[in-house]
Design a protein around this motif. Sequence first.
Motif, PDB file in Angstrom:
ATOM      1  N   ALA A   1     -16.904  -8.219-135.053  1.00 48.87           N
ATOM      2  CA  ALA A   1     -16.586  -7.738-136.825  1.00 48.87           C
ATOM      3  C   ALA A   1     -14.563  -8.675-137.341  1.00 48.87           C
ATOM      4  N   ARG A   2     -13.662  -8.526-136.305  1.00 51.84           N
ATOM      5  CA  ARG A   2     -12.214  -9.568-136.774  1.00 51.84           C
ATOM      6  C   ARG A   2     -13.425 -11.000-137.040  1.00 51.84           C
ATOM      7  N   GLU A   3     -14.152 -11.166-135.585  1.00 57.92           N
ATOM      8  CA  GLU A   3     -14.957 -12.392-135.403  1.00 57.92           C
ATOM      9  C   GLU A   3     -15.248 -13.660-136.949  1.00 57.92           C
ATOM     10  N   LYS A   4     -16.106 -11.983-137.575  1.00 52.54           N
ATOM     11  CA  LYS A   4     -17.147 -12.628-138.647  1.00 52.54           C
ATOM     12  C   LYS A   4     -16.288 -12.621-139.935  1.00 52.54           C
ATOM     13  N   ILE A   5     -15.480 -11.620-139.974  1.00 54.35           N
ATOM     14  CA  ILE A   5     -14.059 -11.902-141.150  1.00 54.35           C
ATOM     15  C   ILE A   5     -13.265 -12.948-141.370  1.00 54.35           C
ATOM     16  N   ARG A   6     -13.289 -13.520-139.410  1.00 62.37           N
ATOM     17  CA  ARG A   6     -12.483 -14.982-139.539  1.00 62.37           C
ATOM     18  C   ARG A   6     -13.171 -15.854-140.050  1.00 62.37           C
ATOM     19  N   CYS A   7     -14.051 -15.915-139.487  1.00 63.59           N
ATOM     20  CA  CYS A   7     -15.614 -17.182-140.187  1.00 63.59           C
ATOM     21  C   CYS A   7     -15.311 -17.005-141.816  1.00 63.59           C
ATOM     22  N   SER A   8     -15.715 -15.996-142.245  1.00 65.25           N
ATOM     23  CA  SER A   8     -16.248 -16.098-143.969  1.00 65.25           C
ATOM     24  C   SER A   8     -14.735 -16.187-144.499  1.00 65.25           C
ATOM     25  N   TYR A   9     -13.705 -16.045-143.957  1.00 67.25           N
ATOM     26  CA  TYR A   9     -12.359 -15.840-144.649  1.00 67.25           C
ATOM     27  C   TYR A   9     -11.802 -17.449-144.941  1.00 67.25           C
ATOM     28  N   GLU A  10     -12.448 -18.142-143.828  1.00 71.91           N
ATOM     29  CA  GLU A  10     -11.772 -20.115-143.190  1.00 71.91           C
ATOM     30  C   GLU A  10     -12.614 -21.103-144.070  1.00 71.91           C
ATOM     31  N   LEU A  11     -14.690 -20.356-143.993  1.00 67.70           N
ATOM     32  CA  LEU A  11     -15.676 -20.223-145.060  1.00 67.70           C
ATOM     33  C   LEU A  11     -14.369 -20.812-146.491  1.00 67.70           C
ATOM     34  N   CYS A  12     -14.934 -19.403-147.218  1.00 65.98           N
ATOM     35  CA  CYS A  12     -13.576 -19.556-148.430  1.00 65.98           C
ATOM     36  C   CYS A  12     -12.280 -20.419-148.775  1.00 65.98           C
ATOM     37  N   THR A  13     -11.510 -20.292-147.989  1.00 67.57           N
ATOM     38  CA  THR A  13     -10.724 -20.611-147.912  1.00 67.57           C
ATOM     39  C   THR A  13     -10.868 -22.596-147.670  1.00 67.57           C
ATOM     40  N   ARG A  14     -11.533 -22.830-146.971  1.00 66.63           N
ATOM     41  CA  ARG A  14     -12.222 -24.113-146.800  1.00 66.63           C
ATOM     42  C   ARG A  14     -12.617 -24.615-148.249  1.00 66.63           C
ATOM     43  N   MET A  15     -13.239 -24.254-148.994  1.00 65.56           N
ATOM     44  CA  MET A  15     -14.124 -24.630-149.944  1.00 65.56           C
ATOM     45  C   MET A  15     -13.154 -24.623-151.118  1.00 65.56           C
ATOM     46  N   LEU A  16     -12.694 -23.334-151.228  1.00 67.18           N
ATOM     47  CA  LEU A  16     -10.906 -23.120-152.209  1.00 67.18           C
ATOM     48  C   LEU A  16     -10.016 -24.578-151.916  1.00 67.18           C
ATOM     49  N   ASP A  17      -9.582 -25.036-150.681  1.00 63.95           N
ATOM     50  CA  ASP A  17      -8.958 -26.442-150.964  1.00 63.95           C
ATOM     51  C   ASP A  17      -9.742 -27.401-151.059  1.00 63.95           C
ATOM     52  N   GLU A  18     -10.552 -27.031-151.042  1.00 69.09           N
ATOM     53  CA  GLU A  18     -11.953 -28.493-151.801  1.00 69.09           C
ATOM     54  C   GLU A  18     -11.759 -28.646-153.393  1.00 69.09           C
ATOM     55  N   MET A  19     -11.959 -27.479-153.593  1.00 69.80           N
ATOM     56  CA  MET A  19     -11.566 -27.378-155.676  1.00 69.80           C
ATOM     57  C   MET A  19     -10.235 -27.291-155.617  1.00 69.80           C
ATOM     58  N   VAL A  20      -9.338 -27.503-154.963  1.00 72.18           N
ATOM     59  CA  VAL A  20      -7.719 -27.743-155.511  1.00 72.18           C
ATOM     60  C   VAL A  20      -7.627 -26.156-155.680  1.00 72.18           C
ATOM     61  N   ILE A  21      -7.466 -25.094-155.412  1.00 70.16           N
ATOM     62  CA  ILE A  21      -7.223 -23.866-155.701  1.00 70.16           C
ATOM     63  C   ILE A  21      -6.100 -23.238-155.022  1.00 70.16           C
ATOM     64  N   PRO A  22      -4.928 -23.381-155.375  1.00 78.25           N
ATOM     65  CA  PRO A  22      -3.660 -22.485-154.791  1.00 78.25           C
ATOM     66  C   PRO A  22      -4.289 -21.066-154.113  1.00 78.25           C
ATOM     67  N   PHE A  23      -4.089 -20.291-152.911  1.00 79.88           N
ATOM     68  CA  PHE A  23      -4.231 -19.428-152.578  1.00 79.88           C
ATOM     69  C   PHE A  23      -3.395 -19.217-151.551  1.00 79.88           C
ATOM     70  N   PHE A  24      -3.093 -17.577-151.280  1.00 78.11           N
ATOM     71  CA  PHE A  24      -1.943 -16.834-150.159  1.00 78.11           C
ATOM     72  C   PHE A  24      -2.623 -16.978-148.899  1.00 78.11           C
ATOM     73  N   HIS A  25      -1.704 -17.680-147.511  1.00 77.19           N
ATOM     74  CA  HIS A  25      -3.109 -17.684-146.160  1.00 77.19           C
ATOM     75  C   HIS A  25      -3.126 -15.846-146.085  1.00 77.19           C
ATOM     76  N   ALA A  26      -4.326 -16.005-145.955  1.00 73.93           N
ATOM     77  CA  ALA A  26      -4.096 -14.051-145.539  1.00 73.93           C
ATOM     78  C   ALA A  26      -4.253 -14.051-144.339  1.00 73.93           C
ATOM     79  N   LYS A  27      -4.126 -13.775-142.859  1.00 72.90           N
ATOM     80  CA  LYS A  27      -3.753 -12.501-141.733  1.00 72.90           C
ATOM     81  C   LYS A  27      -4.821 -11.572-141.290  1.00 72.90           C
ATOM     82  N   ALA A  28      -5.084 -10.912-142.197  1.00 77.08           N
ATOM     83  CA  ALA A  28      -5.793  -9.587-142.226  1.00 77.08           C
ATOM     84  C   ALA A  28      -6.045  -8.933-143.697  1.00 77.08           C
ATOM     85  N   GLY A  29      -7.084  -8.257-143.557  1.00 83.65           N
ATOM     86  CA  GLY A  29      -8.089  -7.774-144.184  1.00 83.65           C
ATOM     87  C   GLY A  29      -9.189  -7.959-145.176  1.00 83.65           C
TER      88      GLY A  29
END
Length: 329
Positions: free
Chosen positions: A207-235
Amino acid sequence: YGAGASSLISHLALCLAECGDAVLIPAPYYAAFDVDLKIIAGCIAVPVHCSGDPSKGPSPRDLEDAALAAEAKGMRVRMLLITNPCNPIGTIYTPELMKDAIEWARSRDMHTICDEIYALSTFGGQFESILRTLNNELGDDVHHVWALSKDFGASGFRMGTLYTQNEKLLRSLANLNIFSGVSHPMQMMIAEIFLDDNWVYDFLYQAREKIRCSYELCTRMLDEMVIPFFHAKAGIFVYADFSSLLPEPTAEGEAKFASLLLDAARIIMTPGAAQHDQKPGMFRICYCFVSPELLMMAMQRLDNIIVKIRTHRIHWDNLTPASMSDIIA
């Protein structure tokens, strides 16, 4: 046991407070807390706005300022409710912050509810439960809540746990919980699952590995969109700042942006206003609700909308679902 964390929090408010009492919650916070506390117990959720970085959590000064503001409105401040790891920011509060918050609450003869519903959904930091932080010496005023719904993806099971050392509270709940108890067959099934240590450890690892993969996908694309976000460690969410895209820096502008996302791209994100954020344009993205393939599709649609908004900045009102029909084509 109770029928989910929401039910237990509602019961705690009913047992420990009176109708109209205030419950302090660090903001931004889980939108449903407002209803959980009010619908039966009649308590009022009062947001605690951090003077510094909200991902670091509230200071005793922040808590005191919120308490004084509530008292100035005629409310009695009775409880402090802290979700750790934090929803929606995804931060993990330090043991020192948790101890400071509890000590502050004790100085005011208040109860503290520690909601750890994301305790096992960590992927970027070290989480310490309040049970360890306080060396299992909670006293009568600290209460621990957890549930299956998030860490085990089992919201429909409706099973939460409350750990408290307050004997009077336990006796009250023994009567009250008849209205939201967990059925015997469900208790037996969950007990059988938890007896299998190997299965539990393997499930949580995957579950943690799947969460990490989806988190990285989401944040990578937010970076490409130049949208700021809080860097999460859980949730299971990312808290992102879309304020630069709003037609105006107000709650109305935030609502208009949310409506555009829904109508034009069928994307739902939780607006910051629903989570008592003071800054218009903050949104929570729940990336674990769908498969990585659907998440990628949604992020691509979001990217397309952002490009259109930035391209037609002066004519934002012309960005209607009809003018964006190609987003979901």
